[in-house]
Scaffold this motif. Structure first.
Motif, mmCIF file in Angstrom:
data_model
loop_
_atom_site.group_PDB
_atom_site.id
_atom_site.type_symbol
_atom_site.label_atom_id
_atom_site.label_comp_id
_atom_site.label_asym_id
_atom_site.label_seq_id
_atom_site.Cartn_x
_atom_site.Cartn_y
_atom_site.Cartn_z
ATOM 1 N N ILE A 242 0.833 -1.202 0.000
ATOM 2 C CA ILE A 242 0.000 0.000 0.000
ATOM 3 C C ILE A 242 0.869 1.254 0.000
ATOM 4 N N ILE A 243 1.897 1.262 0.827
ATOM 5 C CA ILE A 243 2.769 2.438 0.923
ATOM 6 C C ILE A 243 3.510 2.667 -0.388
ATOM 7 N N PHE A 244 3.964 1.607 -1.019
ATOM 8 C CA PHE A 244 4.629 1.735 -2.321
ATOM 9 C C PHE A 244 3.698 2.412 -3.327
ATOM 10 N N ASN A 245 2.439 1.978 -3.358
ATOM 11 C CA ASN A 245 1.475 2.585 -4.267
ATOM 12 C C ASN A 245 1.201 4.039 -3.898
ATOM 13 N N ALA A 246 0.938 4.272 -2.603
ATOM 14 C CA ALA A 246 0.542 5.610 -2.165
ATOM 15 C C ALA A 246 1.652 6.635 -2.358
ATOM 16 N N LYS A 247 2.901 6.206 -2.228
ATOM 17 C CA LYS A 247 4.032 7.137 -2.367
ATOM 18 C C LYS A 247 4.473 7.290 -3.810
ATOM 19 N N THR A 248 4.561 6.188 -4.566
ATOM 20 C CA THR A 248 5.294 6.241 -5.837
ATOM 21 C C THR A 248 4.437 6.138 -7.087
ATOM 22 N N GLN A 249 3.150 5.793 -6.963
ATOM 23 C CA GLN A 249 2.348 5.612 -8.168
ATOM 24 C C GLN A 249 2.268 6.910 -8.975
ATOM 25 N N ARG A 250 2.172 8.037 -8.253
ATOM 26 C CA ARG A 250 2.275 9.353 -8.883
ATOM 27 C C ARG A 250 2.650 10.347 -7.798
ATOM 28 N N ILE A 251 3.868 10.847 -7.852
ATOM 29 C CA ILE A 251 4.406 11.635 -6.737
ATOM 30 C C ILE A 251 3.883 13.053 -6.697
ATOM 31 N N SER A 252 3.314 13.534 -7.806
ATOM 32 C CA SER A 252 3.010 14.959 -7.918
ATOM 33 C C SER A 252 1.606 15.328 -7.468
ATOM 34 N N LYS A 273 10.914 -4.005 4.956
ATOM 35 C CA LYS A 273 10.077 -4.382 3.806
ATOM 36 C C LYS A 273 9.622 -3.139 3.036
ATOM 37 N N ILE A 274 9.211 -2.143 3.784
ATOM 38 C CA ILE A 274 8.769 -0.897 3.144
ATOM 39 C C ILE A 274 9.931 -0.253 2.399
ATOM 40 N N LYS A 275 11.074 -0.209 3.040
ATOM 41 C CA LYS A 275 12.257 0.393 2.434
ATOM 42 C C LYS A 275 12.636 -0.327 1.133
ATOM 43 N N ALA A 276 12.580 -1.651 1.152
ATOM 44 C CA ALA A 276 12.934 -2.426 -0.046
ATOM 45 C C ALA A 276 12.011 -2.087 -1.209
ATOM 46 N N ARG A 277 10.706 -1.943 -0.940
ATOM 47 C CA ARG A 277 9.768 -1.581 -2.008
ATOM 48 C C ARG A 277 10.020 -0.163 -2.511
ATOM 49 N N LEU A 278 10.215 0.770 -1.591
ATOM 50 C CA LEU A 278 10.416 2.160 -1.994
ATOM 51 C C LEU A 278 11.703 2.350 -2.784
ATOM 52 N N GLU A 279 12.691 1.521 -2.495
ATOM 53 C CA GLU A 279 13.962 1.618 -3.231
ATOM 54 C C GLU A 279 13.805 1.229 -4.697
ATOM 55 N N GLU A 280 12.731 0.526 -5.026
ATOM 56 C CA GLU A 280 12.466 0.199 -6.436
ATOM 57 C C GLU A 280 12.276 1.478 -7.251
ATOM 58 N N LYS A 281 11.847 2.551 -6.590
ATOM 59 C CA LYS A 281 11.672 3.852 -7.255
ATOM 60 C C LYS A 281 12.660 4.889 -6.699
ATOM 61 N N ASN A 282 13.745 4.416 -6.093
ATOM 62 C CA ASN A 282 14.796 5.299 -5.572
ATOM 63 C C ASN A 282 14.238 6.376 -4.642
ATOM 64 N N THR A 283 13.322 5.967 -3.777
ATOM 65 C CA THR A 283 12.702 6.909 -2.856
ATOM 66 C C THR A 283 13.590 7.143 -1.643
ATOM 67 N N GLU A 284 13.825 8.409 -1.334
ATOM 68 C CA GLU A 284 14.631 8.774 -0.172
ATOM 69 C C GLU A 284 13.773 8.709 1.085
ATOM 70 N N ILE A 285 14.289 8.065 2.118
ATOM 71 C CA ILE A 285 13.568 7.959 3.388
ATOM 72 C C ILE A 285 14.288 8.788 4.442
ATOM 73 N N ARG A 286 13.527 9.601 5.180
ATOM 74 C CA ARG A 286 14.065 10.407 6.270
ATOM 75 C C ARG A 286 13.348 9.987 7.559
ATOM 76 N N GLY A 287 14.100 9.402 8.486
ATOM 77 C CA GLY A 287 13.467 8.842 9.662
ATOM 78 C C GLY A 287 13.978 9.397 10.972
#
Length: 413
Positions: A242-252, A273-287
């Protein structure tokens, strides 16, 4: 043409619009959809000018994505107009009736707001979406887009106005402000004699400027610092998906997820797990510190990150120890747009939905569904994050007001 003259022109269409039939409005909308498709090539060529200028001016990838039109997007815009034509008319509905003992018959019906001004940024699809909804709800509209999309907006507006004339409508039912300077926006904000309502669509800065400076009544559409909370009972595979879709499906878009909140009891399992999915779209995580203890290579988050709508491949992570702490964090940092909880605990889901102060609240689903079309409203005028008159995706109903009709036969008081 001056902005004031546009207002004068729009007011002149009110008598026509107040008496036009649903069938006539639908016929005009279908003509607009056909004309948009017929002018597809021209609109794309004009859009290329905007894209080229945007790249030269350093527009972000997110804004360029919002700006870009191709054959598929123009067809989708035209289909959206047709979907609006297929919707039930929101005007003329009887919402209240009362017959007094003295014989007076009182009826309350829905009516158009009148003339609506819309100030928006680099989203040329708004030009057609907003115009279609305003037309179907019996309103004239004055559109003021950003300079980034002026060529695209002009081409779309020209097509719509041409279609209106062919359908026997005054073309000034739809007008576009050609002046993209700040002065034209400022003038719209103070045109109380001509505008009945002003709707800003865009980033936080635009919305803030309109709300703070307008003397015309404003329906506030909000920026989207949307949150997803991963509860301690969550299915972590579902959460990652869900997070992968919500963040990366369309960022704008304003319904994209910008902020994660994760329960400390499940973060060690969920975050990798979330990080691994987000890395598919090179998403930067700030925690925060506890998130970085689980995944040391993510960047440190500041307090400002938790308030930020990135519109980019960036997301923040906050660790909490309870559902109530998650609710408190989200309500404090949210823009009150859309929030979600991933959970297998029904009581937690119910409490989250009850206590989160946002226009749309989800259980086990992506925030990307906050959209007028997805909610069955057709194209939307915007997503309101205020609480007066309209909240959430705004369709036809939110573009109407009411008036009372009183029938008598000589009664006096």
């Amino acid at each position: 043409m001056s902005v004031k003259q546009l207002g004068i022109n729009a007011k002149k269409t009110q008598t026509f619009l107040s008496s036009v039939t649903t069938e006539d409005k639908n016929r005009a909308l279908k003509a607009i959809a056909d004309e948009l498709e017929a002018q597809c090539g021209y609109i794309i060529e004009e859009n290329k000018k905007d894209l080229e200028a945007g790249r030269k001016n350093g527009l972000s990838a997110g804004l360029l994505d919002r700006l870009m039109l191709d054959e598929g997007r123009i067809k989708a815009i035209a289909d959206g107009v047709r979907e609006v034509a297929a919707l039930e008319d929101a005007c003329g509905k009887v919402v209240y009736e009362y017959n007094k003992d003295n014989g007076l018959k009182i009826k309350k019906i829905t009516v158009p707001l009148g003339v609506i001004g819309i100030i928006f940024e680099a989203r040329p699809n708004v030009t057609a979406d907003a115009a279609a909804l305003c037309l179907k709800s019996g309103n004239a509209v004055i559109l003021r887009g950003g300079k980034e999309a002026i060529n695209s907006n002009t081409a779309i507006a020209e097509a719509m106005r041409s279609a209106l004339e062919k359908a026997g409508f005054p073309k000034d039912v739809i007008q576009l402000v050609s002046d993209t300077s700040r002065a034209s926006s400022t003038e719209l904000m103070t045109m109380n004699d001509y505008l009945d309502c002003l709707i800003p669509r865009g980033g936080k800065g635009l919305i803030k400027a309109v709300v703070e400076n307008s003397t015309v009544p404003v329906i506030e559409t909000g920026s989207g610092n949307c949150h997803i909370f991963v509860d301690e009972s969550a299915d972590t595979d579902m959460a990652a998906n869900i997070i992968f879709n919500a963040k990366t499906q369309r960022i704008s878009v304003c319904n994209a997820c910008e902020s994660l909140v994760i329960h400390s009891a499940v973060i060690a399992e969920a975050l990798p797990k979330i990080k691994a999915r987000l890395e598919e779209k090179n998403t930067e995580i700030r925690g925060d510190e506890r998130a970085r203890a689980v995944c040391p290579d993510i960047l440190p988050a500041t307090e400002e990150d938790f308030y930020t709508e990135y519109l980019d491949y960036i997301i923040s992570v906050k660790t909490v120890d309870s559902l109530d702490e998650a609710i408190s964090h989200i309500n404090e940092h949210s823009t009150h747009h859309s929030e979600a909880i991933i959970t297998n605990n029904t009581e937690n889901a119910d409490r989250f939905m009850q206590c989160i102060d946002s226009s749309s609240v989800y259980v086990n689903a992506s925030t990307r569904f906050t959209d007028g079309n997805e909610f069955g409203l057709g194209a939307e005028i915007g997503i309101s994050t205020q609480k007066l008159h309209a909240r959430g995706p705004m369709g036809l109903e939110q573009l109407t007001s009411t008036k009372y009709l009183i029938y008598g036969n000589g009664q006096i008081r």
